[in-house]
Scaffold this motif. Structure first.
Motif, PDB file in Angstrom:
ATOM      1  N   GLU A  85      43.766  37.257  42.271  1.00 23.89           N
ATOM      2  CA  GLU A  85      42.572  38.123  42.206  1.00 23.89           C
ATOM      3  C   GLU A  85      41.440  37.578  43.069  1.00 23.89           C
ATOM      4  O   GLU A  85      40.788  38.305  43.826  1.00 23.89           O
ATOM      5  N   THR A 114      39.536  44.695  45.248  1.00 23.45           N
ATOM      6  CA  THR A 114      39.633  44.549  43.798  1.00 23.45           C
ATOM      7  C   THR A 114      40.998  45.054  43.367  1.00 23.45           C
ATOM      8  O   THR A 114      41.466  46.096  43.848  1.00 23.45           O
ATOM      9  N   LEU A 115      41.639  44.304  42.465  1.00 21.85           N
ATOM     10  CA  LEU A 115      42.992  44.669  42.033  1.00 21.85           C
ATOM     11  C   LEU A 115      42.974  45.326  40.660  1.00 21.85           C
ATOM     12  O   LEU A 115      42.179  44.955  39.789  1.00 21.85           O
ATOM     13  N   ALA A 116      43.884  46.270  40.454  1.00 21.16           N
ATOM     14  CA  ALA A 116      44.117  46.828  39.110  1.00 21.16           C
ATOM     15  C   ALA A 116      45.555  46.507  38.734  1.00 21.16           C
ATOM     16  O   ALA A 116      46.493  46.906  39.444  1.00 21.16           O
ATOM     17  N   SER A 129      49.030  46.522  36.387  1.00 23.63           N
ATOM     18  CA  SER A 129      49.733  47.356  35.409  1.00 23.63           C
ATOM     19  C   SER A 129      51.133  46.798  35.196  1.00 23.63           C
ATOM     20  O   SER A 129      51.599  45.967  35.976  1.00 23.63           O
ATOM     21  N   ARG A 161      47.497  47.062  42.154  1.00 22.91           N
ATOM     22  CA  ARG A 161      47.097  47.997  43.215  1.00 22.91           C
ATOM     23  C   ARG A 161      45.720  47.637  43.740  1.00 22.91           C
ATOM     24  O   ARG A 161      44.866  47.170  42.987  1.00 22.91           O
ATOM     25  N   ASP A 162      45.518  47.934  45.008  1.00 21.43           N
ATOM     26  CA  ASP A 162      44.189  47.863  45.596  1.00 21.43           C
ATOM     27  C   ASP A 162      43.430  49.074  45.054  1.00 21.43           C
ATOM     28  O   ASP A 162      43.843  50.231  45.262  1.00 21.43           O
ATOM     29  N   VAL A 163      42.339  48.819  44.329  1.00 23.36           N
ATOM     30  CA  VAL A 163      41.623  49.901  43.640  1.00 23.36           C
ATOM     31  C   VAL A 163      41.147  50.971  44.637  1.00 23.36           C
ATOM     32  O   VAL A 163      41.206  52.165  44.347  1.00 23.36           O
ATOM     33  N   LYS A 164      40.731  50.559  45.829  1.00 24.86           N
ATOM     34  CA  LYS A 164      40.199  51.520  46.813  1.00 24.86           C
ATOM     35  C   LYS A 164      41.304  52.390  47.419  1.00 24.86           C
ATOM     36  O   LYS A 164      41.189  53.611  47.479  1.00 24.86           O
ATOM     37  N   GLY A 201      44.649  52.449  46.494  1.00 20.62           N
ATOM     38  CA  GLY A 201      45.724  52.820  45.571  1.00 20.62           C
ATOM     39  C   GLY A 201      47.073  52.209  45.926  1.00 20.62           C
ATOM     40  O   GLY A 201      48.069  52.405  45.226  1.00 20.62           O
TER      41      GLY A 201
END
Ligand code: NDP
Ligand code: GDR
Length: 386
Positions: free
Chosen positions: A298, A307-309, A311, A320-323, A325
């Motif tokens: 991170e 920024t990572l999300a 799952s 995923r790369d938040v920007k 996807g």
């Protein structure tokens, strides 16, 4: 009758006739480093040359160049003539080690050479034992054979991998060991043979039990450097995704440059009254903080503004790369280890107290320096060998 116990002890071949008298011997500052081409070897060489040492390094024959981390030191040669020497040798070759020891007559030996990759040690268990365990014995015996037990100080690159399966947290010099890999087990032998030679022959031989330390010169198969290189490649659109193993493992990560100074301090007798017969002692070097691999990922993506999300879980975990996807991190079980070291967290209080050592570089600074170095390298198409 011969009782089977009383074979004659011969004096070591080079002692004491061929040695300069101790006063003269110790005026020289001559280091011999195994593992000089590695991450730590290159920083230690710079450090010792700055301190006025003559540095001799043992390099292995390789079909490709393995001296990439030392090129800049060769280029500096004209400023320090005759101060930096490389010799072919190998920790599996006793004859070469004895030859080098007898010719170089070092005042300090740093045994950094090792098959140092934990995962690889499961595939090359016997080789790892030969180099990391018996190689240490060979180097110590080369010192003894040359009659240098009282003339030469010895540093052994011991490791937090000795702790292995968690017995106590934080881990210190008194925490019991429970290694979890052929690498850890080989290093356990090296740890004890170093202590044994100290106790049996009065050698100044010490173990530095070092927790993970990283830098832009870290080999690219270790997790930190694998991550920072991938972040740079993904940012520059040269790689799509970073595949990793166990994201939950926690490590106490410091900067290699800080740890090099600690190695040297351990050989200088800091905090010891040697004249009063106080024996050399072993030290932990660590930061006293621990972070999961996931957090390193991170933070590294954070350096390039991603920024990572997260799952999923286990082998299905991904980020995923938040920007955009796009999936940029995935788990690949091929990187899991047959037995894992889940948590390392060191207590460096003894080194802080006796050596006056303290880590300088903080976790976030380390991550940033490594990502930025890899960004520069990727942009300049530098394909280093590390
Ligand atoms: P690296 O893997 O970067 O370097 C290892 C060095 O050992 C290289 O110079 C390598 O040569 C050399 N080597 C390998 N096999 C042999 C052999 N048979 N004979 C002679 N030399 C050999 O390791 P690091 O610099 O990261 O680590 C230095 C030492 O500290 C190692 O012993 C490691 O196990 C230990 N350690 C490292 C920690 C860390 O976090 N970095 C923490 C605790 C301990 P070549 O370049 O030819 O491959
Ligand atoms: P380590 O370092 O095993 O601690 O040994 P490494 O960076 O290889 O692994 C650290 C943790 O990350 C997990 N991991 C991965 N590791 C690698 N290499 N590659 C991956 O893709 C990956 N994904 C997750 C590992 O499972 C592990 O838990 C280092 C070496 O320098 C040793 O020589 C030294 O003795 C110890 O540090 C202290």
């Amino acid at each position: 009758h011969w009782d089977g116990n009383s074979a004659s002890e011969l004096p070591a071949p080079f002692a004491p006739l061929d040695l300069p008298p101790p006063e003269e011997y110790f005026q020289r500052k001559v280091a011999l480093i195994s593992g000089i081409t590695g991450q730590d070897g290159s920083y230690l060489t710079e450090f010792l040359l700055e301190k006025g040492y003559t540095v001799h390094g043992i390099i292995r024959r390789s079909s490709s160049f393995n001296t990439g981390r030392l090129h800049h030191l060769y280029e500096d040669q004209h400023e320090r003539p005759n101060k930096f020497h490389l010799h072919y040798g190998d920790l599996t070759d006793s004859t070469a080690l004895v030859f080098l020891m007898a010719r170089i007559l070092p005042t300090e030996v740093y045994n950094l050479g090792a098959q140092s990759h934990v995962k690889v040690s499961f595939s090359l268990a016997e080789y790892t034992a030969d180099v990391d365990a018996i190689g240490t014995l060979r180097l110590l015996d080369a010192i003894r054979t040359c009659g240098l037990t009282k003339h030469c100080r010895f540093y052994q690159a011991s490791t937090s991998e000795l702790y292995g399966l968690v017995q106590e947290v934080p881990q210190s010099e008194t925490t019991p060991f429970y290694p979890r890999s052929p690498y850890g087990v080989a290093k356990l032998y090296a740890y004890w043979i170093t202590i044994n030679y100290r106790e049996a022959y009065g050698m100044y031989a010490v173990n530095g039990i070092l927790f993970n330390h990283e830098s832009p010169r870290r080999g690219r198969t270790f997790v930190t450097r694998k991550i920072t290189r991938a972040v740079a490649e993904i940012h520059e659109n040269k790689q799509a995704c970073l595949w990793l193993g166990n994201l939950d493992a926690q490590r106490d990560w410091g900067h290699a440059r800080d740890y090099i100074e600690g190695m040297w301090l351990m050989l200088q007798g800091q905090g010891l009254d040697l004249n009063a017969g106080q024996a050399p002692t072993d030290f932990v070097l660590a930061t006293g903080e621990t972070h999961p691999v996931r957090e390193f990922v991170e933070k590294a993506f954070g350096v390039v503004g991603v920024t990572l999300a997260w799952s999923g879980s286990g082998v299905d975990e991904e980020a995923r790369d938040v920007k955009t996807g796009k999936v940029v991190v995935k788990v690949d079980p091929q990187y899991f280890r047959p037995a894992e070291v889940e948590l390392l967290l060191g207590n460096p209080a003894k080194a802080e107290r006796m050596l006056g050592w303290k880590r300088q570089v903080k976790f976030d600074e380390l991550v940033k320096e490594m990502v930025e170095a890899d960004l520069t390298a990727v942009r300049n198409f530098v394909e280093d060998q590390n």
